[in-house]
Design an enzyme around this catalytic site. Structure first.
Site, mmCIF file in Angstrom:
data_model
loop_
_atom_site.group_PDB
_atom_site.id
_atom_site.type_symbol
_atom_site.label_atom_id
_atom_site.label_comp_id
_atom_site.label_asym_id
_atom_site.label_seq_id
_atom_site.Cartn_x
_atom_site.Cartn_y
_atom_site.Cartn_z
ATOM 1 N N TYR A 1 -5.455 6.668 -6.948
ATOM 2 C CA TYR A 1 -6.090 6.374 -5.533
ATOM 3 C C TYR A 1 -7.205 5.652 -5.463
ATOM 4 O O TYR A 1 -8.114 6.336 -5.739
ATOM 5 C CB TYR A 1 -5.744 7.535 -4.702
ATOM 6 C CG TYR A 1 -5.826 7.326 -3.316
ATOM 7 C CD1 TYR A 1 -5.104 6.505 -2.343
ATOM 8 C CD2 TYR A 1 -6.955 8.070 -2.880
ATOM 9 C CE1 TYR A 1 -5.402 6.265 -0.911
ATOM 10 C CE2 TYR A 1 -7.240 8.146 -1.300
ATOM 11 C CZ TYR A 1 -6.119 7.214 -0.322
ATOM 12 O OH TYR A 1 -6.529 7.270 1.008
ATOM 13 N N TYR B 1 0.799 -1.356 0.100
ATOM 14 C CA TYR B 1 -0.042 0.171 -0.041
ATOM 15 C C TYR B 1 0.725 1.243 -0.023
ATOM 16 O O TYR B 1 1.701 1.400 1.008
ATOM 17 C CB TYR B 1 -1.039 -0.036 1.193
ATOM 18 C CG TYR B 1 -1.924 0.877 1.179
ATOM 19 C CD1 TYR B 1 -3.465 0.331 0.652
ATOM 20 C CD2 TYR B 1 -2.119 2.310 1.383
ATOM 21 C CE1 TYR B 1 -4.338 1.177 0.654
ATOM 22 C CE2 TYR B 1 -3.115 3.046 1.577
ATOM 23 C CZ TYR B 1 -4.487 2.389 1.080
ATOM 24 O OH TYR B 1 -5.574 3.157 0.716
#
Lengths: 409, 156
Positions: free
Chosen positions: A341, A291
């Site tokens: 994102y 991440y």
């Protein structure tokens, strides 16, 4: 291995483009992503009888999508959450399918993450007054300490001090993920960057620069999970779920800062469960999604999940180790730093495509699994991609993960 | 020294668990929660003792001193209140008098009154209290209060 290892599969993935701005509702975007995932799997709306999603009070819900697309669901729950929710909901889904609550389940996120509500309280047009400093935020917002960059920056700064790591190691991650984005037609930022480009980019909050931060975009993304028996008959090679963790906590999860080491993150508490359930070791992993809300979150999770030793990540990432054709390719789509994102869904989607051997790149035959491996020609398929680790991040104290296995390599 | 912070653009809403803490800042006291049963101290003021689970709680008045454990330098404002304040330093302060025998400790955040050049991890700090536009809200801030050995400064 876990009792349910390989029993459930990811069979469909889909997403809208990353838009800035979308000028659309989260419902409209979600319907597009869901239709694409169903088409990818070869499923019809009547085949989906479970749906779940996560959001931050900024999204449509499962019942609206079901109504729009003519579905009647046997299970539907929308939860609050951000990063790391994807892998956690994969865990929920396995449990629900196993218990018979539904048969085929869809997980989605839809967000106008740039043109709508932005992380940290900022308005689309720039700084604005927040409505209220309530709950824990009473002890952060009044001192101007709100955005994820500001929160995680505190741990990043202490990490640099404790380990002697420099921001050039953060740059290695930005460069690797951007290189992968350069091979991804869907990515928002595609021009390759150098370590020096990173070092010369402007500060956002020291120790993080602009190129340490992800790209807020408007997007919806989703994936479909079902049992392996159903997966056999579907359109794509199945991707088996070997194991995972869901929002595993470090101690003191709601206030990271009074823990002895503020950068000893939650993955350290999930690592043994993840690899134990999957029945493999880190050495068996061919590629990862780690991440990258910020370069730092990728860096610190390499340690947490045991791909290198404690305090060693700064050295580990040097020399392009995270780039394709190197030891541990990371975030092959470009990740949140360079593709866009999505609060984590897109990273799992990319791993699914890689494990199918069907990365949607410049190769004319990608949809049939035919790749050239010629990076100059725009191929981003990892050779022999069989096992991928998805390492989600919520905060320093919350992390989810999943290990996936493909059979198409 | 940060530029002016426009507290009119932040509405702080004390609640059942926090109202006494905010009242104390008006008297220039920096409190942390303390368990009446086992003496454990913590912050923010979560409503139960995480060592013995007691909910009969009091407050411990700290000396308002600590050591800078980490910091950030905000150069891009996110909140309207801080548009004129950048660049400003937010410190993470490890309070001097909340260490317990089992290693438990308390760290709190706050705006530093010092410039970036004067801040380093390991330096001692002391609290100061800032009146805001709201009569009921006084915001604690922090200032470097001395020197120390083996300090560390971000320098890139």
């Amino acid at each position: 291995m876990g009792a349910l290892t390989d029993k459930y599969c990811i069979v469909g993935v889909g997403e809208t483009p990353h838009m800035r701005p979308s000028n659309r509702t989260t419902l409209s975007m979600a319907c597009e992503a869901v239709k694409k995932a169903m088409a990818d799997a070869g499923l019809e709306p009547r085949d989906i009888d479970g749906m779940t999603s996560y959001q931050a009070g900024d999204s449509t819900t499962s019942n609206h999508i079901a109504t729009s697309l003519g579905m009647r669901l046997n299970y539907s729950v929308d939860i609050l959450g951000g990063g790391s929710s994807t892998e956690a909901l994969i865990g929920n889904t396995i449990g629900l399918l196993e218990a018979g609550y539904c048969k085929t389940m869809l997980i989605f996120r839809s967000m106008n993450g740039r043109s709508g509500r932005r992380m940290g309280g900022q308005a689309p047009s720039g700084p604005v007054p927040p409505t209220r400093a309530a709950e824990d935020n009473q002890f952060m917002m009044p001192w101007g300490w709100t955005s994820p960059a500001q929160r995680f920056g505190m741990s990043a700064m202490r990490y640099l001090r404790d380990t002697g790591t420099t921001t050039r190691s953060l740059a290695e991650i930005a460069v690797a993920h951007r290189y992968h984005a350069s091979l991804n037609p869907k990515a928002v930022m595609r021009h390759p960057i150098t370590i020096e480009d990173h070092q010369n980019s402007r500060w956002v909050v020291k120790p993080l620069r602009l190129l340490d931060c992800c790209l807020e975009t408007d997007v919806s993304a989703c994936l479909i999970v079902t049992s392996r028996e159903r997966a056999y008959d579907l359109r794509q090679p199945p991707v088996f779920i070997m194991g995972g963790t869901g929002r595993t906590m470090a101690p003191n999860a709601a206030w990271n800062y009074s823990r002895p080491e503020i950068h000893y993150v939650a993955g350290n508490y999930g690592r043994k469960r993840l690899f134990g359930m999957a029945g493999i070791s880190q050495k068996d992993v061919n590629l990862i999604s780690c991440y990258d809300a910020f370069t730092f979150t990728t860096l610190i999770q390499l340690e947490a999940y045991g791909f290198c030793g404690k305090g060693e990540a700064g050295e580990f990432v040097k020399g392009g180790r995270l780039q394709i054709d190197h030891e541990l390719p990371s975030n092959l789509s470009g990740g949140h730093l360079s593709e866009g994102y999505t609060h984590g869904v897109s990273m799992v989607i990319e791993n699914v495509r890689q494990l199918r051997h069907r990365a949607d790149d410049a190769c004319p035959g990608w949809a049939e699994g035919k790749h050239s491996y010629d990076r100059q020609a725009g191929c981003r398929q990892v050779k022999d991609a069989r096992i991928a680790a998805c390492l989600g991040w919520g905060t320093e104290t919350m992390s989810s993960s999943a290990i996936l296995r493909g059979i198409a390599a | 020294m940060p530029g002016p912070i426009d507290y009119s653009k932040i509405t702080i809403t004390p609640d059942f668990d926090t109202v006494e803490w905010w009242m104390a800042t008006k008297e220039h006291k920096y409190l942390v929660r303390q368990c009446k049963d086992c003496g454990h101290k913590w912050f923010p003021p979560f409503p139960a003792c995480n060592k013995c689970n007691a909910m009969d709680l009091g407050w411990f008045e700290t000396a308002g001193t600590g050591v800078l454990h980490s910091y950030i330098v905000v150069t891009q404002p996110i909140l309207g209140a801080f548009v004129e304040a950048v660049p400003y330093v937010v410190g993470l302060i490890e309070l001097d008098d909340c260490h317990e025998a089992d290693g438990s400790l308390v760290r709190v955040g706050g705006v530093m009154l010092d410039d970036e050049e004067d801040v380093a991890i390991g330096l001692p700090v002391k609290v100061e209290f800032e009146q805001t536009n709201e009569a009921n809200i006084v915001v604690p801030r922090w200032k470097i209060s001395g020197t120390a050995e083996n300090t560390w400064k971000f320098n890139e």
